[in-house]
Design a protein around this motif. Structure first.
Motif, PDB file in Angstrom:
ATOM      1  N   GLY A  64     -90.797 -43.454  13.117  1.00 32.16           N
ATOM      2  CA  GLY A  64     -91.442 -44.607  13.295  1.00 32.16           C
ATOM      3  C   GLY A  64     -92.752 -44.701  13.122  1.00 32.16           C
ATOM      4  N   ASP A  65     -93.706 -43.788  14.119  1.00 34.95           N
ATOM      5  CA  ASP A  65     -94.908 -43.784  13.999  1.00 34.95           C
ATOM      6  C   ASP A  65     -95.730 -43.404  12.540  1.00 34.95           C
ATOM      7  N   ILE A  66     -94.867 -42.570  11.935  1.00 35.48           N
ATOM      8  CA  ILE A  66     -95.369 -42.267  10.607  1.00 35.48           C
ATOM      9  C   ILE A  66     -95.451 -43.306   9.614  1.00 35.48           C
ATOM     10  N   ALA A  67     -94.086 -43.985   9.883  1.00 35.65           N
ATOM     11  CA  ALA A  67     -94.185 -45.499   9.067  1.00 35.65           C
ATOM     12  C   ALA A  67     -95.362 -46.099   9.353  1.00 35.65           C
ATOM     13  N   LEU A  68     -95.445 -46.556  10.474  1.00 34.60           N
ATOM     14  CA  LEU A  68     -96.218 -47.312  11.069  1.00 34.60           C
ATOM     15  C   LEU A  68     -97.729 -47.051  10.719  1.00 34.60           C
ATOM     16  N   ALA A  69     -98.036 -45.542  10.687  1.00 35.92           N
ATOM     17  CA  ALA A  69     -99.389 -45.213  10.259  1.00 35.92           C
ATOM     18  C   ALA A  69     -99.818 -45.699   8.888  1.00 35.92           C
ATOM     19  N   ILE A  70     -98.697 -45.753   8.134  1.00 35.20           N
ATOM     20  CA  ILE A  70     -98.999 -46.147   6.620  1.00 35.20           C
ATOM     21  C   ILE A  70     -98.938 -47.579   6.470  1.00 35.20           C
ATOM     22  N   ILE A  71     -98.373 -48.351   7.050  1.00 34.57           N
ATOM     23  CA  ILE A  71     -98.162 -49.875   7.033  1.00 34.57           C
ATOM     24  C   ILE A  71     -99.194 -50.541   7.904  1.00 34.57           C
ATOM     25  N   ALA A  72     -99.760 -50.178   8.951  1.00 38.17           N
ATOM     26  CA  ALA A  72    -100.478 -50.695   9.994  1.00 38.17           C
ATOM     27  C   ALA A  72    -101.809 -51.060   9.505  1.00 38.17           C
ATOM     28  N   LEU A  74    -106.075 -50.255   9.458  1.00 36.23           N
ATOM     29  CA  LEU A  74    -107.261 -49.967  10.542  1.00 36.23           C
ATOM     30  C   LEU A  74    -107.072 -51.012  11.640  1.00 36.23           C
ATOM     31  N   PRO A  75    -107.368 -50.785  12.818  1.00 33.67           N
ATOM     32  CA  PRO A  75    -107.626 -49.338  13.445  1.00 33.67           C
ATOM     33  C   PRO A  75    -106.254 -48.975  13.830  1.00 33.67           C
ATOM     34  N   ALA A  76    -105.249 -49.427  13.778  1.00 27.06           N
ATOM     35  CA  ALA A  76    -103.851 -49.136  14.704  1.00 27.06           C
ATOM     36  C   ALA A  76    -103.262 -47.856  13.684  1.00 27.06           C
ATOM     37  N   GLY A  77    -103.464 -47.728  12.272  1.00 27.10           N
ATOM     38  CA  GLY A  77    -102.854 -47.024  11.650  1.00 27.10           C
ATOM     39  C   GLY A  77    -103.294 -45.325  12.074  1.00 27.10           C
ATOM     40  N   PRO A  78    -104.387 -44.889  12.355  1.00 27.00           N
ATOM     41  CA  PRO A  78    -104.586 -43.569  12.582  1.00 27.00           C
ATOM     42  C   PRO A  78    -104.059 -43.396  14.156  1.00 27.00           C
ATOM     43  N   LEU A  79    -104.189 -44.155  15.000  1.00 25.09           N
ATOM     44  CA  LEU A  79    -103.556 -44.276  16.261  1.00 25.09           C
ATOM     45  C   LEU A  79    -101.990 -43.727  16.195  1.00 25.09           C
ATOM     46  N   PHE A  80    -101.378 -44.615  15.307  1.00 24.74           N
ATOM     47  CA  PHE A  80     -99.918 -44.551  15.156  1.00 24.74           C
ATOM     48  C   PHE A  80     -99.669 -43.088  14.632  1.00 24.74           C
ATOM     49  N   GLY A  81    -100.322 -42.744  13.602  1.00 26.62           N
ATOM     50  CA  GLY A  81    -100.123 -41.547  12.926  1.00 26.62           C
ATOM     51  C   GLY A  81    -100.450 -40.091  14.028  1.00 26.62           C
ATOM     52  N   THR A  82    -101.597 -40.348  14.671  1.00 27.41           N
ATOM     53  CA  THR A  82    -101.550 -39.240  15.768  1.00 27.41           C
ATOM     54  C   THR A  82    -100.452 -39.125  16.798  1.00 27.41           C
ATOM     55  N   ALA A  83    -100.016 -40.386  17.269  1.00 26.50           N
ATOM     56  CA  ALA A  83     -99.084 -40.400  18.005  1.00 26.50           C
ATOM     57  C   ALA A  83     -97.709 -39.746  17.367  1.00 26.50           C
TER      58      ALA A  83
END
Length: 153
Positions: A64-72, A74-83
């Motif tokens: 879910g985080d990887i998907a959110l990193a792609i669609i979110a 900035l600034p949330a995408g990198p945070l979701f990706g790191t999570a």
């Protein structure tokens, strides 16, 4: 997709982090305090109660985080990706460190522990790696909360 994924990720990550944090605060200290045979019995009792619940929560978090990193964006995408990467690390630590120890303990007969139990007692090693994966899961949860907060207007 975003409004569907966020609650799933927060729920899955929160449950995984909560269970792991419980194990650090209560489970591990209790298991280390028990006599060897009782430790094995207790671990065998608990062992299958968190399967497949815990791994499913961590996999849902990572995916879910990887998907959110792609669609979110900035600034949330990198945070979701790191999570998401932290959740992947939880899986890696679990699969390479904690699961092999758990499988060995699950195979034991509490009434007939190995003669070299004192040298092979896995509790300290398991506790160390459990603390690592628990810290990673809690850090992922914090990042997910911050990521969501950045999306609120």
């Amino acid at each position: 997709m975003f409004p569907v994924l966020v609650p799933i990720v927060l729920l899955a990550n929160g449950l995984a982090a909560g269970v792991l944090l419980w194990s650090v605060i209560g489970g591990v200290p209790m298991l280390r305090w028990l006599p060897a045979a009782r430790y094995v019995e207790t671990e065998q009792f608990w062992g299958n109660r968190f399967e497949p619940f815990q791994p499913i929560c961590v996999v849902l978090t990572a995916a879910g985080d990887i998907a959110l990193a792609i669609i979110a964006g900035l600034p949330a995408g990198p945070l979701f990706g790191t999570a998401g990467m932290l959740a992947v690390k939880v899986l890696l630590v679990s699969l390479t460190r904690n699961v092999p120890i758990k499988r060995w303990v699950m195979s034991l007969d509490p009434g007939r522990l190995p003669a070299d139990w004192e040298q092979r007692d896995p509790r300290a090693r398991w506790a160390k790696w459990n603390l690592v994966r628990s810290s990673l899961a809690v850090a992922a949860f914090v990042l997910n909360l911050v990521a969501v907060a950045t999306t609120l207007h």
